[in-house]
Design a protein around this motif. Sequence first.
Motif, PDB file in Angstrom:
ATOM      1  N   ARG A  41       1.954 -32.484-124.633  1.00  0.00           N
ATOM      2  CA  ARG A  41       3.368 -32.711-124.335  1.00  0.00           C
ATOM      3  C   ARG A  41       3.982 -33.609-125.411  1.00  0.00           C
ATOM      4  N   LYS A  42       5.206 -33.305-125.806  1.00  0.00           N
ATOM      5  CA  LYS A  42       5.901 -34.124-126.802  1.00  0.00           C
ATOM      6  C   LYS A  42       6.846 -35.103-126.123  1.00  0.00           C
ATOM      7  N   LEU A  43       7.170 -36.181-126.824  1.00  0.00           N
ATOM      8  CA  LEU A  43       8.048 -37.211-126.284  1.00  0.00           C
ATOM      9  C   LEU A  43       9.483 -36.727-126.136  1.00  0.00           C
ATOM     10  N   GLY A  44       9.937 -35.958-127.134  1.00  0.00           N
ATOM     11  CA  GLY A  44      11.314 -35.484-127.117  1.00  0.00           C
ATOM     12  C   GLY A  44      12.318 -36.544-127.511  1.00  0.00           C
ATOM     13  N   VAL A  45      11.892 -37.503-128.349  1.00  0.00           N
ATOM     14  CA  VAL A  45      12.801 -38.552-128.808  1.00  0.00           C
ATOM     15  C   VAL A  45      13.144 -38.318-130.277  1.00  0.00           C
ATOM     16  N   PRO A  46      14.272 -38.876-130.754  1.00  0.00           N
ATOM     17  CA  PRO A  46      14.617 -38.742-132.175  1.00  0.00           C
ATOM     18  C   PRO A  46      13.489 -39.260-133.070  1.00  0.00           C
ATOM     19  N   GLY A  47      13.216 -38.532-134.128  1.00  0.00           N
ATOM     20  CA  GLY A  47      12.208 -38.959-135.096  1.00  0.00           C
ATOM     21  C   GLY A  47      10.823 -38.423-134.835  1.00  0.00           C
ATOM     22  N   GLU A  48      10.610 -37.766-133.681  1.00  0.00           N
ATOM     23  CA  GLU A  48       9.274 -37.245-133.384  1.00  0.00           C
ATOM     24  C   GLU A  48       9.007 -35.945-134.130  1.00  0.00           C
ATOM     25  N   GLU A  49       9.822 -34.939-133.849  1.00  0.00           N
ATOM     26  CA  GLU A  49       9.571 -33.596-134.392  1.00  0.00           C
ATOM     27  C   GLU A  49       9.576 -33.597-135.919  1.00  0.00           C
ATOM     28  N   GLU A  50      10.553 -34.306-136.506  1.00  0.00           N
ATOM     29  CA  GLU A  50      10.691 -34.276-137.963  1.00  0.00           C
ATOM     30  C   GLU A  50       9.625 -35.083-138.697  1.00  0.00           C
ATOM     31  N   ASN A  51       8.857 -35.892-137.956  1.00  0.00           N
ATOM     32  CA  ASN A  51       7.829 -36.710-138.606  1.00  0.00           C
ATOM     33  C   ASN A  51       6.406 -36.319-138.209  1.00  0.00           C
ATOM     34  N   ALA A  71       1.474 -38.091-134.676  1.00  0.00           N
ATOM     35  CA  ALA A  71       0.254 -37.294-134.550  1.00  0.00           C
ATOM     36  C   ALA A  71      -0.127 -37.162-133.079  1.00  0.00           C
ATOM     37  N   TYR A  72      -0.989 -36.170-132.814  1.00  0.00           N
ATOM     38  CA  TYR A  72      -1.448 -35.904-131.448  1.00  0.00           C
ATOM     39  C   TYR A  72      -2.971 -35.914-131.363  1.00  0.00           C
ATOM     40  N   CYS A  73      -3.640 -36.089-132.498  1.00  0.00           N
ATOM     41  CA  CYS A  73      -5.106 -36.092-132.521  1.00  0.00           C
ATOM     42  C   CYS A  73      -5.608 -37.346-133.247  1.00  0.00           C
ATOM     43  N   PRO A  74      -6.003 -38.381-132.511  1.00  0.00           N
ATOM     44  CA  PRO A  74      -6.477 -39.611-133.161  1.00  0.00           C
ATOM     45  C   PRO A  74      -7.750 -39.404-133.963  1.00  0.00           C
ATOM     46  N   HIS A  75      -8.594 -38.462-133.554  1.00  0.00           N
ATOM     47  CA  HIS A  75      -9.848 -38.237-134.270  1.00  0.00           C
ATOM     48  C   HIS A  75      -9.588 -37.663-135.662  1.00  0.00           C
ATOM     49  N   CYS A  76      -8.581 -36.803-135.754  1.00  0.00           N
ATOM     50  CA  CYS A  76      -8.287 -36.162-137.036  1.00  0.00           C
ATOM     51  C   CYS A  76      -7.482 -37.076-137.951  1.00  0.00           C
ATOM     52  N   ASP A  77      -6.453 -37.706-137.401  1.00  0.00           N
ATOM     53  CA  ASP A  77      -5.484 -38.396-138.236  1.00  0.00           C
ATOM     54  C   ASP A  77      -5.659 -39.912-138.274  1.00  0.00           C
ATOM     55  N   GLY A  78      -6.503 -40.457-137.396  1.00  0.00           N
ATOM     56  CA  GLY A  78      -6.742 -41.892-137.404  1.00  0.00           C
ATOM     57  C   GLY A  78      -7.171 -42.454-138.752  1.00  0.00           C
ATOM     58  N   PRO A  79      -8.092 -41.786-139.469  1.00  0.00           N
ATOM     59  CA  PRO A  79      -8.554 -42.329-140.754  1.00  0.00           C
ATOM     60  C   PRO A  79      -7.456 -42.527-141.793  1.00  0.00           C
ATOM     61  N   PHE A  80      -6.322 -41.820-141.654  1.00  0.00           N
ATOM     62  CA  PHE A  80      -5.227 -41.991-142.600  1.00  0.00           C
ATOM     63  C   PHE A  80      -4.556 -43.356-142.453  1.00  0.00           C
ATOM     64  N   PHE A  81      -4.818 -44.038-141.355  1.00  0.00           N
ATOM     65  CA  PHE A  81      -4.124 -45.293-141.077  1.00  0.00           C
ATOM     66  C   PHE A  81      -5.090 -46.470-140.979  1.00  0.00           C
ATOM     67  N   LYS A  82      -6.166 -46.345-141.709  1.00  0.00           N
ATOM     68  CA  LYS A  82      -7.153 -47.418-141.757  1.00  0.00           C
ATOM     69  C   LYS A  82      -6.488 -48.722-142.210  1.00  0.00           C
ATOM     70  N   GLY A  83      -6.717 -49.780-141.429  1.00  0.00           N
ATOM     71  CA  GLY A  83      -6.168 -51.083-141.780  1.00  0.00           C
ATOM     72  C   GLY A  83      -4.691 -51.246-141.495  1.00  0.00           C
ATOM     73  N   LYS A  84      -4.071 -50.301-140.775  1.00  0.00           N
ATOM     74  CA  LYS A  84      -2.641 -50.370-140.493  1.00  0.00           C
ATOM     75  C   LYS A  84      -2.387 -50.517-138.993  1.00  0.00           C
ATOM     76  N   ASP A  85      -1.150 -50.806-138.644  1.00  0.00           N
ATOM     77  CA  ASP A  85      -0.752 -50.938-137.243  1.00  0.00           C
ATOM     78  C   ASP A  85      -0.249 -49.593-136.726  1.00  0.00           C
ATOM     79  N   VAL A  86      -0.678 -49.219-135.523  1.00  0.00           N
ATOM     80  CA  VAL A  86      -0.265 -47.946-134.938  1.00  0.00           C
ATOM     81  C   VAL A  86       0.057 -48.138-133.467  1.00  0.00           C
ATOM     82  N   ALA A  87       0.691 -47.110-132.894  1.00  0.00           N
ATOM     83  CA  ALA A  87       0.982 -47.109-131.459  1.00  0.00           C
ATOM     84  C   ALA A  87       0.357 -45.878-130.826  1.00  0.00           C
ATOM     85  N   VAL A  88      -0.010 -46.017-129.567  1.00  0.00           N
ATOM     86  CA  VAL A  88      -0.422 -44.881-128.742  1.00  0.00           C
ATOM     87  C   VAL A  88       0.549 -44.816-127.569  1.00  0.00           C
ATOM     88  N   ILE A  89       1.173 -43.669-127.371  1.00  0.00           N
ATOM     89  CA  ILE A  89       2.106 -43.503-126.263  1.00  0.00           C
ATOM     90  C   ILE A  89       1.368 -42.802-125.123  1.00  0.00           C
TER      91      ILE A  89
END
Length: 522
Positions: free
Chosen positions: A331-341, A347-365
Amino acid sequence: MLDQSLLDAIKSYSEKMTRPITFVLGAGEHDKREELVDFLSKIAATSDKINFEASASDASLPSPISFKIMTNDSDTGIVFSGIPGGHEFTSLILAILQAGGSELKLDEGIQKLVKRINKPLEFQTYVSLSCHNCPDVVQALNQFALLNDNISNEMIDGALFQEQVEANNIQGVPAVFLNGKPFMNGKVDTAKIIDKLQNEYPDLLSEVSEDDAEQLEQQDVTIIGGGPAGVAAAIYTARKGLKVAIVADRIGGQVKDTQDIENLISVPLTTGGELSANFDKHLKEYDITVKEHVSVKELSETPDENYRIHLNTGEGFDTRSIILATGAQWRKLGVPGEEENIGNGVAYCPHCDGPFFKGKDVAVIGGGNSGIEAALDLAGIVKHVTVFEFADSLKADQVLINKAKEKDNIDILTSVATQEIKATDGKVTSIVYEERDTGEVKELDLSAVFVQIGLVPNSEFVKGFVDVNRFGEIEIDERCQTDRKGIFACGDVTTVPFKQINIAMGEGSKAALSAFEYLVMQ
């Protein structure tokens, strides 16, 4: 990277090859080139059907650590840029075997469709070697290349080509580019690739009519969907001696994207990949026609009160009954900035895309099991995780909540509503949210937002054909019967409460028994 057991396995597999293949290396110098040469040399040494001459090179290849696969002195269209270890090692081995004459793993209908593509398609697939979704895309496009000289595919290890990753604003994998432009990203399967090609490039494919395509004979039961519910339904109906077909974009469905599974009764621990492989193995024990990697475009009635299945390959066939088991998607959030980014920090898969943000701050909704599991996974990679939950309390199992609270780099916010995801220069930079108790709007700087807020039923193609509720779930009774005679539904796509693997398997079994009862009463 290559231990003796792997080399022995390659040697065994290569015995099935009917023609030799050759690795050709790109020209130039690179600090990883020696490692790549050693890697390819060891593979080539396992069989006289695999050739590699390190001193030979091709300046037309993209980089000094790129190599292509040739057969019979011709390019296959398959290129690997980087050293395909990790999950992509399987992609390399399959490319070797399939270029060497082994059977392709694509449905015959898909193969015929791909062969009809009449314009050049140059795919580039950016991957992470730790991504478990990426190989599906690489392997599908490699097979496309083997089927049609108009098609090529280059696997690119994003970790070794950071300049390209940054230039293309890639923050999630797999990221597929077509003829130099973004094409698809995130979880992608063969059926979705075909559907997108057909939708966005209608002039790309020669027209295929059902009259031209090879057709299946009439089936007693057709199951649409290959997740736990669909597989259970297929096995149960086949065991009744019925003529059964299962149509699925992939066997396993959402399960294939799940990491650890600890609540499958009698199995203390398994993974989504292992369970999906067991589904496939179990299906092969029965006389079931499996149409994998294809999608259903439409259902229609026949004059004799049966139904017709129309596939995206141009194929069509009749069936006496149907079991809908198409599952659900994120399910998508449906808020501005989601679809275009999406792919640029959303992202929707932490296992796949998590490594791209090593050492950075992230949010989980999302504060359910999926959200808290994602936060725990990400906590070992990123600098800090903030969990956002709309409700006043978390919905996840207490054991997961306890683990999350033990982590120093996980913060949990409840009773908050996401308002917007902001980005600068094509990359996510912050999230705007409202504290529901006070109405105060706040903004948190971060680099990525992982959305884990549940599922949406995959029922679009049957809306108007069977009844669905306001959530898009197919309405069923206690026997999994829909409002239309001879059409049953089961699993996450239906109104059955609690979307769980165990429940989906039971519902699939129930739908199968109901379909059998319906058929014998006709």
